[in-house]
Every structure is written in structure tokens, then in C-alpha cells.
Scaffold this motif. Structure first.
Motif, mmCIF file in Angstrom:
data_model
loop_
_atom_site.group_PDB
_atom_site.id
_atom_site.type_symbol
_atom_site.label_atom_id
_atom_site.label_comp_id
_atom_site.label_asym_id
_atom_site.label_seq_id
_atom_site.Cartn_x
_atom_site.Cartn_y
_atom_site.Cartn_z
ATOM 1 N N PRO A 9 2.814 5.552 -5.141
ATOM 2 C CA PRO A 9 2.293 6.793 -5.725
ATOM 3 C C PRO A 9 1.104 6.549 -6.662
ATOM 4 O O PRO A 9 1.070 5.569 -7.402
ATOM 5 C CB PRO A 9 3.487 7.343 -6.508
ATOM 6 C CG PRO A 9 4.681 6.764 -5.831
ATOM 7 C CD PRO A 9 4.245 5.403 -5.377
ATOM 8 N N GLY B 98 -2.810 3.149 -5.991
ATOM 9 C CA GLY B 98 -2.044 3.368 -4.769
ATOM 10 C C GLY B 98 -1.583 2.099 -4.080
ATOM 11 O O GLY B 98 -1.079 2.148 -2.962
ATOM 12 N N TYR B 99 -1.756 0.966 -4.726
ATOM 13 C CA TYR B 99 -1.261 -0.290 -4.164
ATOM 14 C C TYR B 99 -0.863 -1.227 -5.283
ATOM 15 O O TYR B 99 -1.224 -1.011 -6.445
ATOM 16 C CB TYR B 99 -2.292 -0.946 -3.239
ATOM 17 C CG TYR B 99 -3.581 -1.341 -3.906
ATOM 18 C CD1 TYR B 99 -3.757 -2.609 -4.435
ATOM 19 C CD2 TYR B 99 -4.635 -0.438 -4.005
ATOM 20 C CE1 TYR B 99 -4.942 -2.974 -5.048
ATOM 21 C CE2 TYR B 99 -5.829 -0.795 -4.610
ATOM 22 C CZ TYR B 99 -5.976 -2.065 -5.128
ATOM 23 O OH TYR B 99 -7.157 -2.417 -5.744
ATOM 24 N N ASP C 90 0.841 -1.196 0.000
ATOM 25 C CA ASP C 90 0.000 0.000 0.000
ATOM 26 C C ASP C 90 0.874 1.243 0.000
ATOM 27 O O ASP C 90 2.034 1.201 0.394
ATOM 28 C CB ASP C 90 -0.898 0.016 1.249
ATOM 29 C CG ASP C 90 -2.055 -0.957 1.123
ATOM 30 O OD1 ASP C 90 -2.771 -0.893 0.114
ATOM 31 O OD2 ASP C 90 -2.219 -1.780 2.037
ATOM 32 N N ASN C 91 0.263 2.338 -0.411
ATOM 33 C CA ASN C 91 0.877 3.678 -0.404
ATOM 34 C C ASN C 91 1.941 3.867 -1.478
ATOM 35 O O ASN C 91 2.895 4.626 -1.280
ATOM 36 C CB ASN C 91 1.456 4.022 0.977
ATOM 37 C CG ASN C 91 0.403 3.943 2.061
ATOM 38 O OD1 ASN C 91 -0.755 4.277 1.823
ATOM 39 N ND2 ASN C 91 0.789 3.489 3.242
ATOM 40 N N ASN D 113 8.359 -2.927 5.082
ATOM 41 C CA ASN D 113 7.181 -2.328 5.704
ATOM 42 C C ASN D 113 7.647 -1.073 6.449
ATOM 43 O O ASN D 113 8.547 -1.135 7.273
ATOM 44 C CB ASN D 113 6.509 -3.298 6.667
ATOM 45 C CG ASN D 113 5.206 -2.756 7.194
ATOM 46 O OD1 ASN D 113 4.450 -2.112 6.471
ATOM 47 N ND2 ASN D 113 4.930 -3.009 8.462
ATOM 48 N N SER E 185 6.385 11.684 0.680
ATOM 49 C CA SER E 185 4.935 11.481 0.730
ATOM 50 C C SER E 185 4.497 10.022 0.770
ATOM 51 O O SER E 185 3.316 9.746 0.958
ATOM 52 C CB SER E 185 4.282 12.132 -0.494
ATOM 53 O OG SER E 185 4.666 13.471 -0.608
ATOM 54 N N HIS E 186 5.410 9.096 0.529
ATOM 55 C CA HIS E 186 5.004 7.689 0.359
ATOM 56 C C HIS E 186 5.817 6.758 1.250
ATOM 57 O O HIS E 186 7.014 6.561 1.028
ATOM 58 C CB HIS E 186 5.143 7.275 -1.106
ATOM 59 C CG HIS E 186 4.300 8.095 -2.021
ATOM 60 N ND1 HIS E 186 4.793 9.215 -2.656
ATOM 61 C CD2 HIS E 186 3.001 7.988 -2.374
ATOM 62 C CE1 HIS E 186 3.830 9.749 -3.380
ATOM 63 N NE2 HIS E 186 2.730 9.030 -3.217
ATOM 64 N N CYS E 187 5.129 6.212 2.239
ATOM 65 C CA CYS E 187 5.719 5.233 3.160
ATOM 66 C C CYS E 187 4.972 3.913 2.954
ATOM 67 O O CYS E 187 3.761 3.839 3.153
ATOM 68 C CB CYS E 187 5.577 5.732 4.601
ATOM 69 S SG CYS E 187 6.269 4.613 5.813
ATOM 70 N N PHE E 188 5.694 2.869 2.537
ATOM 71 C CA PHE E 188 5.054 1.597 2.208
ATOM 72 C C PHE E 188 4.435 0.920 3.430
ATOM 73 O O PHE E 188 5.022 0.918 4.508
ATOM 74 C CB PHE E 188 6.056 0.609 1.595
ATOM 75 C CG PHE E 188 6.643 1.036 0.290
ATOM 76 C CD1 PHE E 188 5.875 1.642 -0.684
ATOM 77 C CD2 PHE E 188 7.980 0.813 0.024
ATOM 78 C CE1 PHE E 188 6.427 2.024 -1.896
ATOM 79 C CE2 PHE E 188 8.542 1.187 -1.179
ATOM 80 C CZ PHE E 188 7.770 1.798 -2.140
ATOM 81 N N ALA E 189 3.280 0.336 3.221
ATOM 82 C CA ALA E 189 2.672 -0.589 4.177
ATOM 83 C C ALA E 189 2.627 -1.935 3.461
ATOM 84 O O ALA E 189 1.905 -2.092 2.475
ATOM 85 C CB ALA E 189 1.278 -0.135 4.577
ATOM 86 N N ARG F 185 10.341 4.363 3.321
ATOM 87 C CA ARG F 185 9.947 5.610 2.671
ATOM 88 C C ARG F 185 10.486 5.638 1.243
ATOM 89 O O ARG F 185 11.692 5.600 1.033
ATOM 90 C CB ARG F 185 10.476 6.809 3.433
ATOM 91 C CG ARG F 185 9.750 7.062 4.715
ATOM 92 C CD ARG F 185 9.849 8.550 5.070
ATOM 93 N NE ARG F 185 8.927 8.879 6.133
ATOM 94 C CZ ARG F 185 7.635 9.142 5.961
ATOM 95 N NH1 ARG F 185 7.110 9.130 4.764
ATOM 96 N NH2 ARG F 185 6.869 9.433 6.988
#
Length: 151
Positions: free
Chosen positions: A60, A99-100, A57-58, A119, A126-130, A122
């Protein structure tokens, strides 16, 4: 020689009821492994087949013109954790990323390595992976919406 004058339909409908019951019970007793043999062992098992799939997730949200560059960057990052056999980045109707993304690794151990090391990673400000295992995500989605107090 005796020649039968019964049609096929008549002969099919004239089975003795005990024979039909015996045949039906025999079919119920036969295990699929006897009938399908080698194919049963090749059948994918849900639990095992999703252990090597992660959902990220997250990532761009961009239009599909920039997708090849983003894909290369993401595959380079996640490729450090193991051998990626396939990936998928879903698009909206307007051809933007959602976005995923999904990534399939060769083994569950490689997927575990990606989860533990990426996990919270960064990509930029603006984008930190989950990063989660797809099987875990499905388990989270099956949780009851209403909490009931244990008795």
C-alpha cells in the motif's frame, strides 16, 4: 664513514630503469590473495550477497503516520518464511511509501520460500504482492530495449 649528500628526491629519481621495470612486473605478478590474505575471503560476492534479498511490489501507498502499523503487518507476513535481518520501505519526498519494499533474509533459501509462497498473495482487495529476488530484478533491468533477430 661515507656521508651521502643526495637529497631524498635525487635518490628516488636515480633508480636504474631496469630495476624499476623489474619492480613493476613483480607487483603485477603478485596476486591480491597474497597481499590481502584473509580479507579476500571476507569480501562479499555480488551474486551470493543478493540471493537473500527480495523486492516486494504492490504494498500500500500510505503516509508515514501509518507506516509503523503497515511495517508490522508486512514483517509478520514475510517473517513466516524465515529470519528477516533487515528491511527498507522507500518514501517519496512527501513522506508517502512508494509501493514497494526490500527484505533481507538470513539465507537465500528463506528468500526462495518467500518468493514461492507469497508471490501473488493478496494483502487486501487492492493489493496483490509481486515478490522477486533482487538479483533477478537487476537482470530484468539489464535486458536490451531493442530486440535484434538472431542470425
Amino acid at each position: 664513514a661515507v656521508v651521502s649528500t643526495q637529497s631524498t628526491e635525487e635518490s628516488e629519481g636515480s633508480h636504474h630503469p631496469d630495476d624499476v621495470v623489474a619492480a613493476e612486473s613483480l607487483v603485477k605478478e603478485i596476486d591480491d590473495s597474497v597481499l590481502l590474505g584473509d580479507y579476500i575471503g571476507k569480501r562479499p560476492k555480488r551474486e551470493r550477497s543478493l540471493e537473500n534479498v527480495i523486492i516486494v511490489d504492490n504494498i500500500p501507498v500510505i503516509d508515514n503516520k501509518k507506516l509503523p502499523k503497515l511495517t508490522n503487518v508486512l514483517l509478520k507476513i514475510f517473517g513466516k518464511c524465515g529470519s528477516i535481518t533487515s528491511h527498507h520501505i522507500p518514501l517519496t519526498g512527501e513522506e508517502n511509501t512508494k509501493g514497494y519494499m526490500f527484505i533481507v533474509y538470513k539465507t537465500a533459501q528463506e528468500a526462495t520460500a518467500a518468493i514461492s509462497s507469497l508471490n501473488g498473495h493478496r494483502l487486501d482487495r487492492s493489493h496483490c504482492f509481486a515478490v522477486n529476488r533482487l538479483s533477478d530484478f537487476e537482470n530484468y533491468m539489464s535486458v536490451q530495449k531493442e530486440w535484434t533477430k538472431p542470425t
